[in-house]
Write a protein that holds these residues in place. Structure first.
Motif, PDB file in Angstrom:
ATOM      1  N   ASP A 126       1.024 -29.803  -0.198  1.00  0.00           N
ATOM      2  CA  ASP A 126       0.161 -28.673   0.155  1.00  0.00           C
ATOM      3  C   ASP A 126       0.811 -27.326  -0.134  1.00  0.00           C
ATOM      4  OD1 ASP A 126      -1.782 -30.409   0.988  1.00  0.00           O
ATOM      5  OD2 ASP A 126      -1.344 -30.186   3.127  1.00  0.00           O
ATOM      6  N   ASP A 127       2.138 -27.275  -0.183  1.00  0.00           N
ATOM      7  CA  ASP A 127       2.849 -26.018  -0.409  1.00  0.00           C
ATOM      8  C   ASP A 127       3.154 -25.759  -1.878  1.00  0.00           C
ATOM      9  OD1 ASP A 127       2.855 -25.522   2.289  1.00  0.00           O
ATOM     10  OD2 ASP A 127       4.827 -26.433   2.611  1.00  0.00           O
ATOM     11  N   ARG A 128       3.006 -26.743  -2.716  1.00  0.00           N
ATOM     12  CA  ARG A 128       3.383 -26.586  -4.122  1.00  0.00           C
ATOM     13  C   ARG A 128       2.550 -25.553  -4.860  1.00  0.00           C
ATOM     14  NH1 ARG A 128       4.540 -32.710  -4.634  1.00  0.00           N
ATOM     15  NH2 ARG A 128       6.711 -32.668  -4.016  1.00  0.00           N
ATOM     16  N   SER A 134       1.401 -22.771  -3.713  1.00  0.00           N
ATOM     17  CA  SER A 134       1.743 -21.410  -3.315  1.00  0.00           C
ATOM     18  C   SER A 134       3.113 -20.982  -3.839  1.00  0.00           C
ATOM     19  CB  SER A 134       1.706 -21.268  -1.793  1.00  0.00           C
ATOM     20  OG  SER A 134       2.669 -22.106  -1.205  1.00  0.00           O
ATOM     21  N   ALA A 135       3.906 -21.919  -4.308  1.00  0.00           N
ATOM     22  CA  ALA A 135       5.231 -21.585  -4.838  1.00  0.00           C
ATOM     23  C   ALA A 135       5.094 -21.140  -6.285  1.00  0.00           C
ATOM     24  CB  ALA A 135       6.163 -22.793  -4.746  1.00  0.00           C
ATOM     25  N   ARG A 136       5.703 -20.005  -6.616  1.00  0.00           N
ATOM     26  CA  ARG A 136       5.661 -19.492  -7.986  1.00  0.00           C
ATOM     27  C   ARG A 136       7.071 -19.288  -8.477  1.00  0.00           C
ATOM     28  NH1 ARG A 136       3.239 -14.090  -8.265  1.00  0.00           N
ATOM     29  NH2 ARG A 136       3.621 -13.887  -6.078  1.00  0.00           N
ATOM     30  N   SER A 177       1.119 -14.749 -10.910  1.00  0.00           N
ATOM     31  CA  SER A 177       0.330 -15.895 -10.486  1.00  0.00           C
ATOM     32  C   SER A 177      -0.796 -16.125 -11.479  1.00  0.00           C
ATOM     33  CB  SER A 177      -0.261 -15.622  -9.103  1.00  0.00           C
ATOM     34  OG  SER A 177      -1.148 -16.652  -8.754  1.00  0.00           O
ATOM     35  N   GLN A 222      14.468 -28.041  -5.238  1.00  0.00           N
ATOM     36  CA  GLN A 222      13.629 -27.353  -4.252  1.00  0.00           C
ATOM     37  C   GLN A 222      12.157 -27.689  -4.477  1.00  0.00           C
ATOM     38  OE1 GLN A 222      14.440 -23.101  -3.641  1.00  0.00           O
ATOM     39  NE2 GLN A 222      16.426 -23.439  -4.578  1.00  0.00           N
ATOM     40  N   LEU A 274       9.329 -29.718  -1.815  1.00  0.00           N
ATOM     41  CA  LEU A 274       8.166 -29.069  -1.209  1.00  0.00           C
ATOM     42  C   LEU A 274       7.075 -30.083  -0.882  1.00  0.00           C
ATOM     43  CD1 LEU A 274       7.702 -25.884  -3.426  1.00  0.00           C
ATOM     44  CD2 LEU A 274       8.507 -25.978  -1.071  1.00  0.00           C
ATOM     45  N   LEU A 275       6.387 -29.839   0.201  1.00  0.00           N
ATOM     46  CA  LEU A 275       5.230 -30.657   0.529  1.00  0.00           C
ATOM     47  C   LEU A 275       4.135 -30.401  -0.495  1.00  0.00           C
ATOM     48  CD1 LEU A 275       5.103 -30.004   4.372  1.00  0.00           C
ATOM     49  CD2 LEU A 275       6.007 -32.021   3.205  1.00  0.00           C
TER      50      LEU A 275
END
Length: 84
Positions: free
Chosen positions: A65-67, A69-71, A77, A58, A62-63
């Motif tokens: 730019d989205d990596r 924001s993924a935790r 965070s 997964q 991820l793109l």
């Protein structure tokens, strides 16, 4: 007389996922296994017969730019809070 289909809630959820291009996943912290909704398989363009992707698969999908924001679930965070 009033009645409702037994699977009405499931039907509504699946319809909402389809119309909104949404999906959900549950990750079991003990076993490390994921369960995906039909919407997640559509989002990742993955055959449901293959099952859910692993966490590393997964993350790789991820793109860029989205990596950020993924935790990882259950971890706080590390980003500093932003002023409002």
């Amino acid at each position: 007389m009033w009645w409702q289909r037994v699977d009405e809630a499931r039907r509504r959820l699946e319809r909402t996922e389809l119309l909104g291009s949404l999906g959900w996943a549950e990750y079991d912290l003990v076993t490390g296994r994921s369960e995906w909704s039909p919407g997640m398989f559509r989002i990742f363009e993955r055959d449901p017969a293959l099952g859910a992707m692993s966490r590393s698969e997964q993350a790789a999908a991820l793109l860029a730019d989205d990596r950020g924001s993924a935790r990882r679930p259950g971890r706080p965070s590390t980003a500093a809070p932003r002023p409002t």
